[in-house]
Design an enzyme around this catalytic site. Structure first.
Site, PDB file in Angstrom:
ATOM      1  NE  ARG A  37      24.115  84.159  28.875  1.00 35.11           N
ATOM      2  CZ  ARG A  37      24.963  84.731  29.719  1.00 35.11           C
ATOM      3  NH1 ARG A  37      24.778  85.974  30.127  1.00 35.11           N
ATOM      4  NH2 ARG A  37      25.987  84.055  30.199  1.00 35.11           N
ATOM      5  CG  HIS A  95      22.685  79.446  35.502  1.00 34.53           C
ATOM      6  ND1 HIS A  95      23.911  80.009  35.233  1.00 34.53           N
ATOM      7  CD2 HIS A  95      22.315  78.822  34.348  1.00 34.53           C
ATOM      8  CE1 HIS A  95      24.273  79.737  33.989  1.00 34.53           C
ATOM      9  NE2 HIS A  95      23.325  79.014  33.433  1.00 34.53           N
ATOM     10  CE1 TYR A 154      24.575  81.738  18.173  1.00 32.42           C
ATOM     11  CE2 TYR A 154      24.742  81.804  20.551  1.00 32.42           C
ATOM     12  CZ  TYR A 154      25.039  81.206  19.354  1.00 32.42           C
ATOM     13  OH  TYR A 154      25.804  80.060  19.328  1.00 32.42           O
ATOM     14  CE  LYS A 167      20.841  80.679  30.391  1.00 33.94           C
ATOM     15  NZ  LYS A 167      21.673  79.992  31.342  1.00 33.94           N
ATOM     16  CB  SER A 206      27.529  80.838  31.060  1.00 34.78           C
ATOM     17  OG  SER A 206      26.356  81.449  31.552  1.00 34.78           O
ATOM     18  NE  ARG A 263      25.875  78.024  24.312  1.00 31.26           N
ATOM     19  CZ  ARG A 263      25.842  77.927  25.629  1.00 31.26           C
ATOM     20  NH1 ARG A 263      25.028  77.063  26.210  1.00 31.26           N
ATOM     21  NH2 ARG A 263      26.618  78.676  26.395  1.00 31.26           N
ATOM     22  CG  ASP A 323      21.020  76.625  31.344  1.00 30.77           C
ATOM     23  OD1 ASP A 323      22.206  76.729  31.705  1.00 30.77           O
ATOM     24  OD2 ASP A 323      20.376  77.571  30.873  1.00 30.77           O
ATOM     25  CB  CYS A 363      31.412  76.550  34.527  1.00 28.87           C
ATOM     26  SG  CYS A 363      32.288  78.096  34.213  1.00 28.87           S
TER      27      CYS A 363
HETATM   28  P1  GTP Z   1      25.790  76.882  29.776  1.00 30.37           P
HETATM   29  O1  GTP Z   1      24.937  76.146  28.804  1.00 30.37           O
HETATM   30  O2  GTP Z   1      26.529  78.022  29.171  1.00 30.37           O
HETATM   31  O3  GTP Z   1      25.065  77.303  31.001  1.00 30.37           O
HETATM   32  O4  GTP Z   1      27.029  75.905  30.169  1.00 30.37           O
HETATM   33  P2  GTP Z   1      27.186  74.558  31.018  1.00 30.37           P
HETATM   34  O5  GTP Z   1      27.437  74.914  32.448  1.00 30.37           O
HETATM   35  O6  GTP Z   1      26.102  73.602  30.734  1.00 30.37           O
HETATM   36  O7  GTP Z   1      28.589  74.014  30.471  1.00 30.37           O
HETATM   37  P3  GTP Z   1      28.930  72.687  29.650  1.00 30.37           P
HETATM   38  O8  GTP Z   1      28.584  71.434  30.405  1.00 30.37           O
HETATM   39  O9  GTP Z   1      28.355  72.820  28.291  1.00 30.37           O
HETATM   40  O10 GTP Z   1      30.516  72.763  29.591  1.00 30.37           O
HETATM   41  C1  GTP Z   1      31.210  73.839  29.009  1.00 30.37           C
HETATM   42  C2  GTP Z   1      32.613  73.424  28.616  1.00 30.37           C
HETATM   43  O11 GTP Z   1      33.325  72.898  29.743  1.00 30.37           O
HETATM   44  C3  GTP Z   1      32.612  72.322  27.558  1.00 30.37           C
HETATM   45  O12 GTP Z   1      33.590  72.637  26.609  1.00 30.37           O
HETATM   46  C4  GTP Z   1      32.977  71.085  28.324  1.00 30.37           C
HETATM   47  O13 GTP Z   1      33.676  70.149  27.531  1.00 30.37           O
HETATM   48  C5  GTP Z   1      33.852  71.616  29.460  1.00 30.37           C
HETATM   49  N1  GTP Z   1      33.721  70.762  30.672  1.00 30.37           N
HETATM   50  C6  GTP Z   1      32.572  70.323  31.231  1.00 30.37           C
HETATM   51  N2  GTP Z   1      32.803  69.530  32.297  1.00 30.37           N
HETATM   52  C7  GTP Z   1      34.149  69.467  32.429  1.00 30.37           C
HETATM   53  C8  GTP Z   1      35.033  68.785  33.349  1.00 30.37           C
HETATM   54  O14 GTP Z   1      34.612  68.086  34.264  1.00 30.37           O
HETATM   55  N3  GTP Z   1      36.373  68.989  33.171  1.00 30.37           N
HETATM   56  C9  GTP Z   1      36.864  69.766  32.157  1.00 30.37           C
HETATM   57  N4  GTP Z   1      38.193  69.903  32.063  1.00 30.37           N
HETATM   58  N5  GTP Z   1      36.068  70.406  31.259  1.00 30.37           N
HETATM   59  C10 GTP Z   1      34.732  70.263  31.395  1.00 30.37           C
HETATM   60  C1  SPV Z   2      24.356  80.523  29.365  1.00 30.03           C
HETATM   61  O1  SPV Z   2      25.014  81.458  28.862  1.00 30.03           O
HETATM   62  O2  SPV Z   2      24.388  80.275  30.595  1.00 30.03           O
HETATM   63  C2  SPV Z   2      23.536  79.650  28.498  1.00 30.03           C
HETATM   64  C3  SPV Z   2      23.421  79.988  27.078  1.00 30.03           C
HETATM   65  O3  SPV Z   2      22.962  78.686  28.986  1.00 30.03           O
HETATM   66  S1  SPV Z   2      22.268  81.253  26.761  1.00 30.03           S
HETATM   67  O4  SPV Z   2      20.951  80.625  26.627  1.00 30.03           O
HETATM   68  O5  SPV Z   2      22.653  81.902  25.510  1.00 30.03           O
HETATM   69  O6  SPV Z   2      22.227  82.185  27.853  1.00 30.03           O
HETATM   70 MN    MN Z   3      23.264  78.542  31.232  1.00 31.82          MN
END
Ligand code: GTP
Ligand code: SPV
Ligand code: MN
Length: 607
Positions: free
Chosen positions: A78, A248, A219, A228, A270, A387, A297, A272
């Site tokens: 983004r 979110h 993308y 979003k 994002s 992704r 999400d 996290c």
């Molecule tokens: P968006 O799709 O961008 O909104 O992200 P999201 O909040 O769904 O994040 P996601 O669960 O994909 O995690 C992002 C990164 O953080 C990944 O590389 C995970 O492996 C890492 N991660 C997730 N949960 C944990 C956790 O509990 N501990 C640690 N150390 N890393 C984590």
């Molecule tokens: C984020 O950035 O929080 C996502 C990926 O979930 S995107 O759809 O590219 O915004």
């Molecule tokens: Mn997101």
């Protein structure tokens, strides 16, 4: 170009407003052809085979119906500084959004759109966010010149001619216009990932018109406009008008021994941890504790007739971060992406096996990095924001309730960020108003999900900083009002899975073990778990958590739950400065909450 209002392809379009809009867009963008999409598997297969033939998509080995795409290196995430909320006045949009007056922005973008689809097909995608039979469903049409976007929308949203039936002859819809911004001259060969240079990229939102104009990127959130742009930015503005919330947030279902169900929604910025928490595999499953997934999400929330807050996942798929996804961290995601998955910007072996950091311990030999070059062994093989795109229904942990048109009632709301220091593993807010303060002031380190610096702490209120479709001061006010509208509001908590020791290692094992924190929350709600009162909220002692079978040294547990008064005192002037940006739009209760925090910490609350 001649274009009838009635289009006879696989179905009939009899909505005049839609016909007129498509004709106007086609006149402006001048595509070579127009195709109305029906969301069928046949349509997906035809588009995908076509992209394979042209070399844009690569079929992957051992993963049926799965494909690799490589985006242009300039188009990998983004673009927050090219994302605009466009109203008449700056005040409507506020200090945390980019504003351009809507007439000026439309003029600039119309120039870009003029002829931008030369040499391309314009696809018209009727889709619904939320199950069509849900009172929360929003009907929308996306126009795009990217077949990759069409296939992704098939997965992420509900694409179907039924959407047009629901629209009827004079129904309204949210207009999503997208172009990759790369017109082709006659005979010109297409790029593998067409897009426009950064200064021509615009992700623009017109909340007054329920309209989105996206130009120049193919993308993720820049281009899959249901996500979003509609699901959060336009929806948040609608929600404020209509008395609900677009957030979110992931949504999960927690089953306790004996079958009692609780629903929890959690907002993390994002990359996290939302997808991972939503798909959590319980380490205490043998004791009857189980987690199921509702969404990963976006959550649309509304007060129910029972006075509780109800949540719907408006999406139909996951667009998830690939790196870090492995059999130990997220086995549910690993199972979900075994088939029928689009991978974008991962590495691949010469035999077509995809790979990424965190998939398994050792990278295979002969790896091509995300740009298709032989991997040099030092840089990341997969892009940090690579992704997967996959249907939610393939997820083994998906809850039977995930498409319930009424949604699910929430017991708790969780906020959290990525903080190496400061924030303890978990704390509980005193009440709704304090919870809104905690959420409004949360900070998190930036990630690769957006272009720009990574690892810099910034305020990201409710994890909505890049996604709020109006003035964030007014958004805080909406949150406070929603609490008053709820007889039994969910309890509010803050978590941090990412606290580090002096040595830079994560103190908390995270992933499945995060269940222990969820269980403490539920016990708090039931009045069964202890906590100590601290200036920031209620924090468990190690003995208040169920740590059965978990090996975290006592000293780490102590550090994880510590609230350092001096570090928190240093936050106070920063929060004040952040609040000051909103001027008179900041609701007074938030200012009072900051004063109260300062007082509990024994400091003054000026910036
Ligand atoms: P968006 O799709 O961008 O909104 O992200 P999201 O909040 O769904 O994040 P996601 O669960 O994909 O995690 C992002 C990164 O953080 C990944 O590389 C995970 O492996 C890492 N991660 C997730 N949960 C944990 C956790 O509990 N501990 C640690 N150390 N890393 C984590
Ligand atoms: C984020 O950035 O929080 C996502 C990926 O979930 S995107 O759809 O590219 O915004
Ligand atoms: Mn997101």
């Amino acid at each position: 170009m001649e274009l009838p209002v009635r289009v006879k392809e696989s179905y009939e379009v009899n909505n005049e407003k839609l016909g007129r809009w498509i004709r106007d867009v086609a006149e402006m963008c001048q595509p070579d052809a127009i195709r109305w999409c029906d969301g069928s598997p046949g349509e997906y297969d035809r588009l995908m085979s076509d992209m394979v033939r042209r070399g844009t998509a690569t079929p992957l080995a051992k993963r049926p119906n799965s494909f690799l795409f490589r985006s242009d290196p300039s188009d990998v995430a983004r673009v927050e500084d090219r994302t605009f909320i466009s109203c008449i006045t700056y005040d409507e949009v506020g200090p945390t959004n980019n504003w351009i007056n809507c007439d000026d922005l439309r003029r600039t973008m119309t120039e870009l759109y003029r002829g931008c689809m030369h040499g391309r097909t314009m696809y018209v995608i009727p889709f619904s966010m939320g199950p069509l039979n849900s009172p929360m469903a929003k009907i929308s049409i996306q126009v795009t010149d990217s077949p990759y976007v069409v296939c992704s929308m098939h997965i992420m949203t509900r694409v179907s001619p039924k959407v047009l039936e629901a629209l009827g002859a004079d129904g309204d819809f949210i207009k999503c216009l997208h172009s990759v911004g790369a017109p082709l001259a006659p005979g010109e060969e297409d790029a593998l990932w067409p897009c426009a240079p950064i200064e021509q990229k615009y992700i623009s939102h017109f909340p007054h018109d329920d309209e989105i104009w996206s130009y120049g990127s193919g993308y993720g959130g820049n281009a899959l406009l249901g996500k979003k742009s509609l699901g959060l930015r336009i929806a948040s503005a609608m929600a404020r008008r209509e008395g609900w919330m677009a957030e979110h947030m992931l949504i999960l279902e927690l089953e306790l021994p004996g079958g009692e169900l609780h629903y929890v929604a959690a907002a993390f910025p994002s990359a996290c941890g939302k997808t991972n928490l939503a798909m959590l595999v319980s380490p205490l499953e043998h004791k009857g504790y189980k987690v199921r997934t509702i969404g990963d999400d976006i959550a649309w929330l509304r007060p129910g007739p029972d006075g509780r807050l109800w949540a719907v996942n408006p999406e139909a798929g996951f667009f998830g971060v690939v790196p870090g996804t492995g059999p130990e961290t997220n086995p549910n995601a690993m199972a979900t992406i075994r088939t029928n998955t689009i991978f974008t910007n991962v590495a691949v072996t010469r035999d077509g096996i995809p790979w990424w950091e965190g998939k398994d311990k050792k990278p295979p030999k002969d790896l091509l990095d995300w740009q298709g070059r032989p991997w040099n062994g030092t840089d990341k093989a997969a892009h940090p924001n690579s992704r997967f795109t996959v249907q939610a229904r393939q997820c083994p942990s998906i809850s039977p309730k995930w498409e319930d048109p009424q949604g699910v009632p929430l017991s708790a709301l969780v906020f959290g960020g990525r903080r190496a220091r400061l924030a303890p593993l978990v704390f509980e807010a005193r009440d709704w108003e304090h919870g809104v303060f905690v959420a409004a002031t949360m900070g998190s380190e930036t990630t690769a999900a957006a272009t720009g610096n990574v690892g810099v702490v910034r305020r990201d209120p409710m994890a909505m900083l890049p996604f709020c479709g109006y003035n964030m001061g007014d958004y805080f006010g909406h949150w406070l009002r929603m609490g008053q509208a709820l007889e039994s509001p969910p309890r509010i908590f803050h978590v941090n899975w990412f606290r580090q020791g002096q040595d830079g290692r994560f103190l908390w094992p995270g992933f499945g073990q995060n269940l222990r924190v969820l269980l403490w929350m539920i016990d708090r709600i039931k009045g069964k778990a202890g906590a100590v009162d601290t200036p920031i909220g209620k924090v468990p002692r190690p003995e208040d958590l169920n740590l059965e079978g978990l090996n975290v040294p006592d000293s780490d547990m102590k550090a994880l739950l510590a609230v350092d008064r001096e570090e928190w005192a240093a936050e106070v002037p920063e929060i004040r400065a952040f609040f000051d940006r909103f001027g008179e739009r900041l609701p007074p209760p938030l200012s009072h909450s900051l004063d109260a925090l300062a007082q509990r910490l024994g400091v003054t609350a000026t910036a």
